[in-house]
Design a protein around this motif. Structure first.
Motif, short mmCIF file in Angstrom:
data_model
loop_
_atom_site.label_atom_id
_atom_site.label_comp_id
_atom_site.label_asym_id
_atom_site.label_seq_id
_atom_site.Cartn_x
_atom_site.Cartn_y
_atom_site.Cartn_z
N GLU A 65 0.84 -1.19 0.00
CA GLU A 65 0.00 0.00 0.00
C GLU A 65 0.87 1.24 0.00
OE1 GLU A 65 -0.45 -2.30 2.55
OE2 GLU A 65 -2.47 -3.07 2.30
N ALA A 66 0.43 2.27 -0.72
CA ALA A 66 1.12 3.55 -0.74
C ALA A 66 0.24 4.59 -0.06
CB ALA A 66 1.42 3.96 -2.18
N PRO A 67 0.84 5.65 0.48
CA PRO A 67 0.04 6.69 1.14
C PRO A 67 -0.85 7.45 0.15
CG PRO A 67 2.37 6.92 1.68
CD PRO A 67 2.27 5.90 0.61
N ILE A 68 -2.04 7.85 0.62
CA ILE A 68 -2.90 8.74 -0.14
C ILE A 68 -3.22 9.94 0.73
CG2 ILE A 68 -3.88 6.95 -1.62
CD1 ILE A 68 -6.36 6.96 0.10
N ASP A 69 -3.60 11.03 0.12
CA ASP A 69 -3.88 12.26 0.85
C ASP A 69 -5.10 12.07 1.75
OD1 ASP A 69 -4.77 15.37 1.03
OD2 ASP A 69 -2.64 15.14 0.57
N ALA A 70 -5.02 12.60 2.95
CA ALA A 70 -6.10 12.46 3.93
C ALA A 70 -7.37 13.17 3.48
CB ALA A 70 -5.66 12.98 5.29
N SER A 71 -7.23 14.17 2.59
CA SER A 71 -8.41 14.88 2.11
C SER A 71 -9.23 14.03 1.14
CB SER A 71 -8.00 16.18 1.42
OG SER A 71 -7.25 15.90 0.25
N ASN A 72 -8.66 12.93 0.66
CA ASN A 72 -9.36 12.06 -0.29
C ASN A 72 -10.12 10.92 0.39
OD1 ASN A 72 -8.35 13.58 -2.35
ND2 ASN A 72 -6.69 12.19 -2.84
N VAL A 73 -10.08 10.85 1.72
CA VAL A 73 -10.82 9.82 2.45
C VAL A 73 -11.75 10.47 3.46
CG1 VAL A 73 -9.03 8.06 2.18
CG2 VAL A 73 -9.03 9.48 4.21
N MET A 74 -12.81 9.73 3.80
CA MET A 74 -13.78 10.21 4.78
C MET A 74 -14.19 9.05 5.67
SD MET A 74 -16.78 12.75 3.73
CE MET A 74 -17.52 13.80 4.95
N LEU A 75 -14.46 9.32 6.92
CA LEU A 75 -14.85 8.31 7.89
C LEU A 75 -16.14 7.62 7.45
CD1 LEU A 75 -13.65 7.46 10.64
CD2 LEU A 75 -15.45 8.79 11.68
N PHE A 76 -16.16 6.28 7.51
CA PHE A 76 -17.34 5.52 7.08
C PHE A 76 -18.03 4.93 8.29
CE2 PHE A 76 -19.52 1.76 5.36
CZ PHE A 76 -20.23 2.35 4.33
N ASN A 77 -19.35 5.14 8.37
CA ASN A 77 -20.16 4.61 9.46
C ASN A 77 -20.96 3.42 8.93
OD1 ASN A 77 -22.00 4.13 11.53
ND2 ASN A 77 -22.22 6.29 12.04
N GLU A 78 -20.62 2.21 9.39
CA GLU A 78 -21.29 1.00 8.91
C GLU A 78 -22.76 0.97 9.33
OE1 GLU A 78 -18.47 -2.67 8.55
OE2 GLU A 78 -18.16 -1.71 10.50
N LYS A 79 -23.08 1.53 10.47
CA LYS A 79 -24.44 1.54 10.98
C LYS A 79 -25.37 2.32 10.04
CE LYS A 79 -26.69 2.54 15.38
NZ LYS A 79 -26.44 3.14 16.70
N LEU A 80 -24.90 3.49 9.59
CA LEU A 80 -25.68 4.31 8.67
C LEU A 80 -25.42 3.95 7.21
CD1 LEU A 80 -25.11 7.85 10.24
CD2 LEU A 80 -27.14 6.44 10.45
N ASN A 81 -24.35 3.21 6.95
CA ASN A 81 -23.88 2.90 5.60
C ASN A 81 -23.64 4.19 4.80
OD1 ASN A 81 -23.01 1.04 3.73
ND2 ASN A 81 -25.00 0.89 2.74
N ALA A 82 -22.99 5.15 5.47
CA ALA A 82 -22.71 6.43 4.85
C ALA A 82 -21.43 7.02 5.44
CB ALA A 82 -23.87 7.39 5.09
N VAL A 83 -20.88 8.01 4.74
CA VAL A 83 -19.70 8.70 5.24
C VAL A 83 -20.11 9.84 6.15
CG1 VAL A 83 -18.19 8.09 3.32
CG2 VAL A 83 -19.57 10.14 3.17
N SER A 84 -19.23 10.21 7.09
CA SER A 84 -19.53 11.27 8.03
C SER A 84 -18.22 11.85 8.56
CB SER A 84 -20.35 10.72 9.20
OG SER A 84 -20.60 11.72 10.14
N LYS A 85 -18.29 13.07 9.09
CA LYS A 85 -17.12 13.69 9.69
C LYS A 85 -17.04 13.33 11.17
CE LYS A 85 -16.55 17.89 6.99
NZ LYS A 85 -16.60 19.35 7.03
#
Length: 106
Positions: A65-85
């Motif tokens: 694996e190589a590093p990717i910019d943190a701005s390109n990922v978002m926290l994923f909530n499995e309970k809601l099945n959606a991304v969130s901050k």
């Protein structure tokens, strides 16, 4: 020099929201706050040519694996099945991270 803030921690489940790997999910393996990058499990795989060493006497091509910019990922909530901050709240005198959409503790 100001301390760089990172919204993510090792072990967080994230979803890639931009770039070639868009839509893929994985856990964070390593965080680099100074450069603002993260390494996500099984995302942005590269091939590295390794010389023979004592640990790896065969050498050859290694997939990693190589590093990717943190701005390109978002926290994923499995309970809601959606991304969130992630946001910080003070509960019972402790400062904890919670999901902004659901209010669940992370």
């Amino acid at each position: 020099m100001a301390k760089n803030k990172m919204r993510f921690k090792k072990g967080d489940l994230v979803k890639v929201i931009a770039g070639d790997e868009k839509g893929r999910k994985g856990h964070i393996l390593k965080v680099f706050p100074k450069t603002g990058k993260v390494i996500v499990e099984k995302v942005h795989m590269i091939k590295k040519h390794a010389k023979p060493t004592q640990q790896n006497p065969q050498g050859g091509i290694i997939t990693m694996e190589a590093p990717i910019d943190a701005s390109n990922v978002m926290l994923f909530n499995e309970k809601l099945n959606a991304v969130s901050k992630p946001v910080y709240q003070v509960r019972e005198g402790r400062r904890i991270r919670v999901c902004k959409k659901s209010g669940d503790e992370l």
